[in-house]
Design a protein around this motif. Structure first.
Motif, PDB file in Angstrom:
ATOM      1  N   VAL A  82      59.599  65.379  45.621  1.00 49.82           N
ATOM      2  CA  VAL A  82      60.076  66.100  46.797  1.00 49.82           C
ATOM      3  C   VAL A  82      61.032  67.227  46.413  1.00 49.82           C
ATOM      4  CG1 VAL A  82      61.296  65.869  48.992  1.00 49.82           C
ATOM      5  CG2 VAL A  82      59.802  64.036  48.210  1.00 49.82           C
ATOM      6  N   GLU A  83      61.981  66.930  45.540  1.00 55.04           N
ATOM      7  CA  GLU A  83      62.983  67.939  45.168  1.00 55.04           C
ATOM      8  C   GLU A  83      62.340  69.155  44.536  1.00 55.04           C
ATOM      9  OE1 GLU A  83      63.056  64.767  43.984  1.00 55.04           O
ATOM     10  OE2 GLU A  83      64.593  63.876  45.241  1.00 55.04           O
ATOM     11  N   ALA A  84      61.389  68.925  43.635  1.00 48.66           N
ATOM     12  CA  ALA A  84      60.713  70.045  42.962  1.00 48.66           C
ATOM     13  C   ALA A  84      59.912  70.885  43.956  1.00 48.66           C
ATOM     14  CB  ALA A  84      59.805  69.521  41.851  1.00 48.66           C
ATOM     15  N   ALA A  85      59.201  70.219  44.860  1.00 47.00           N
ATOM     16  CA  ALA A  85      58.409  70.943  45.856  1.00 47.00           C
ATOM     17  C   ALA A  85      59.303  71.782  46.757  1.00 47.00           C
ATOM     18  CB  ALA A  85      57.576  69.966  46.682  1.00 47.00           C
ATOM     19  N   ASN A  90      61.564  76.704  48.811  1.00 46.20           N
ATOM     20  CA  ASN A  90      62.802  77.366  49.247  1.00 46.20           C
ATOM     21  C   ASN A  90      63.046  78.663  48.491  1.00 46.20           C
ATOM     22  OD1 ASN A  90      63.487  75.593  51.310  1.00 46.20           O
ATOM     23  ND2 ASN A  90      64.602  74.235  49.932  1.00 46.20           N
ATOM     24  N   GLN A  91      62.678  78.701  47.200  1.00 44.69           N
ATOM     25  CA  GLN A  91      62.795  79.956  46.451  1.00 44.69           C
ATOM     26  C   GLN A  91      61.880  81.017  47.056  1.00 44.69           C
ATOM     27  OE1 GLN A  91      62.066  78.709  42.316  1.00 44.69           O
ATOM     28  NE2 GLN A  91      64.083  79.540  41.854  1.00 44.69           N
ATOM     29  N   LEU A  92      60.649  80.630  47.371  1.00 45.47           N
ATOM     30  CA  LEU A  92      59.724  81.581  47.992  1.00 45.47           C
ATOM     31  C   LEU A  92      60.280  82.064  49.328  1.00 45.47           C
ATOM     32  CD1 LEU A  92      56.327  79.819  47.200  1.00 45.47           C
ATOM     33  CD2 LEU A  92      57.215  81.922  46.159  1.00 45.47           C
ATOM     34  N   LYS A  93      60.728  81.127  50.142  1.00 46.15           N
ATOM     35  CA  LYS A  93      61.258  81.461  51.469  1.00 46.15           C
ATOM     36  C   LYS A  93      62.454  82.412  51.362  1.00 46.15           C
ATOM     37  CE  LYS A  93      62.844  79.218  55.699  1.00 46.15           C
ATOM     38  NZ  LYS A  93      63.115  77.911  56.333  1.00 46.15           N
ATOM     39  N   SER A  94      63.329  82.178  50.382  1.00 49.31           N
ATOM     40  CA  SER A  94      64.512  83.040  50.231  1.00 49.31           C
ATOM     41  C   SER A  94      64.132  84.466  49.853  1.00 49.31           C
ATOM     42  CB  SER A  94      65.480  82.455  49.198  1.00 49.31           C
ATOM     43  OG  SER A  94      64.962  82.589  47.886  1.00 49.31           O
ATOM     44  N   LEU A 122      55.175  66.659  53.625  1.00 45.91           N
ATOM     45  CA  LEU A 122      55.551  67.184  52.317  1.00 45.91           C
ATOM     46  C   LEU A 122      56.226  66.096  51.485  1.00 45.91           C
ATOM     47  CD1 LEU A 122      55.833  69.800  50.507  1.00 45.91           C
ATOM     48  CD2 LEU A 122      58.154  69.907  51.395  1.00 45.91           C
ATOM     49  N   GLY A 123      57.118  65.342  52.102  1.00 50.78           N
ATOM     50  CA  GLY A 123      57.809  64.276  51.395  1.00 50.78           C
ATOM     51  C   GLY A 123      56.869  63.195  50.904  1.00 50.78           C
ATOM     52  N   VAL A 124      55.977  62.761  51.771  1.00 47.77           N
ATOM     53  CA  VAL A 124      55.034  61.698  51.407  1.00 47.77           C
ATOM     54  C   VAL A 124      54.089  62.177  50.311  1.00 47.77           C
ATOM     55  CG1 VAL A 124      53.093  60.306  52.240  1.00 47.77           C
ATOM     56  CG2 VAL A 124      55.178  60.486  53.604  1.00 47.77           C
ATOM     57  N   LEU A 125      53.471  63.345  50.504  1.00 48.50           N
ATOM     58  CA  LEU A 125      52.517  63.852  49.516  1.00 48.50           C
ATOM     59  C   LEU A 125      53.188  64.125  48.172  1.00 48.50           C
ATOM     60  CD1 LEU A 125      50.374  66.251  51.726  1.00 48.50           C
ATOM     61  CD2 LEU A 125      49.713  64.007  50.828  1.00 48.50           C
ATOM     62  N   SER A 126      54.399  64.659  48.187  1.00 45.07           N
ATOM     63  CA  SER A 126      55.128  64.933  46.943  1.00 45.07           C
ATOM     64  C   SER A 126      55.439  63.643  46.196  1.00 45.07           C
ATOM     65  CB  SER A 126      56.436  65.668  47.236  1.00 45.07           C
ATOM     66  OG  SER A 126      56.191  66.927  47.784  1.00 45.07           O
ATOM     67  N   ALA A 127      55.855  62.623  46.927  1.00 45.72           N
ATOM     68  CA  ALA A 127      56.164  61.332  46.299  1.00 45.72           C
ATOM     69  C   ALA A 127      54.907  60.690  45.721  1.00 45.72           C
ATOM     70  CB  ALA A 127      56.829  60.406  47.312  1.00 45.72           C
ATOM     71  N   VAL A 128      53.808  60.773  46.450  1.00 44.35           N
ATOM     72  CA  VAL A 128      52.537  60.215  45.967  1.00 44.35           C
ATOM     73  C   VAL A 128      52.095  60.953  44.703  1.00 44.35           C
ATOM     74  CG1 VAL A 128      50.070  59.998  46.508  1.00 44.35           C
ATOM     75  CG2 VAL A 128      51.787  59.312  48.183  1.00 44.35           C
ATOM     76  N   ASP A 129      52.183  62.288  44.704  1.00 40.81           N
ATOM     77  CA  ASP A 129      51.786  63.071  43.532  1.00 40.81           C
ATOM     78  C   ASP A 129      52.652  62.739  42.324  1.00 40.81           C
ATOM     79  OD1 ASP A 129      49.706  64.377  44.815  1.00 40.81           O
ATOM     80  OD2 ASP A 129      50.913  66.134  45.330  1.00 40.81           O
ATOM     81  N   LYS A 130      53.939  62.581  42.528  1.00 36.80           N
ATOM     82  CA  LYS A 130      54.847  62.243  41.425  1.00 36.80           C
ATOM     83  C   LYS A 130      54.505  60.864  40.868  1.00 36.80           C
ATOM     84  CE  LYS A 130      59.705  62.012  40.131  1.00 36.80           C
ATOM     85  NZ  LYS A 130      61.095  62.195  40.598  1.00 36.80           N
ATOM     86  N   ASP A 131      54.245  59.915  41.740  1.00 39.96           N
ATOM     87  CA  ASP A 131      53.891  58.571  41.301  1.00 39.96           C
ATOM     88  C   ASP A 131      52.560  58.584  40.545  1.00 39.96           C
ATOM     89  OD1 ASP A 131      54.538  55.678  41.351  1.00 39.96           O
ATOM     90  OD2 ASP A 131      52.643  55.569  42.469  1.00 39.96           O
TER      91      ASP A 131
END
Length: 140
Positions: A82-85, A90-94, A122-131
């Motif tokens: 989640v943090e990486a995503a 957020n960098q793109l948005k800024s 986003l949180g769920v998919l990011s966590a699943v991808d990391k796992d």
């Protein structure tokens, strides 16, 4: 609108997968009538923070060379959780750059899905991808 594409695979023997991502993203850009700025690519684990293609993409985003980035899927953007995503988005948005996911349009910056639903997804998919990345690493 100028669009950038980011594609990624983990290993050099996945070149065919990389090319499939390229084709899908190029078609996505073509159908929308957008102008292609550049295709950025990496052949490195999605959990790694040092990715030359992603670094170049972020540099060009800061320079405002395009308005939107196309990823085929969240797992191609990062598998760092989640943090990486959130960091990448957020960098793109800024830099006033939006994003679209070919395979997960409800995560698109301009989709009508509620912000709460986007953040949960986003949180769920990011966590699943990391796992998934962690399990692959343990097995190899």
């Amino acid at each position: 609108m100028k669009a950038a594409i980011y594609i990624r695979v983990s290993r050099p023997d996945e070149r065919e997968i990389l090319e499939n991502q390229r084709k899908a993203a190029l078609e996505y850009v073509r159908v929308r009538g957008w102008e292609l700025h550049k295709v950025y690519e990496d052949v490195v684990s999605g959990g790694k923070t040092e990715r030359p293609g992603m670094s170049a993409l972020q540099d060009d985003a800061r320079a405002r060379r395009f308005k939107i980035v196309i990823f085929t899927a969240l797992s191609r953007m990062t598998r760092g959780g989640v943090e990486a995503a959130l960091h990448i988005l957020n960098q793109l948005k800024s830099n006033d750059v939006g994003w679209h996911f070919v395979e997960q349009p409800s995560l698109n910056y301009d989709d009508n899905t509620s912000q709460l639903a986007k953040e949960i997804l986003l949180g769920v998919l990011s966590a699943v991808d990391k796992d998934y990345r962690r399990n692959i690493s343990q097995k190899t």
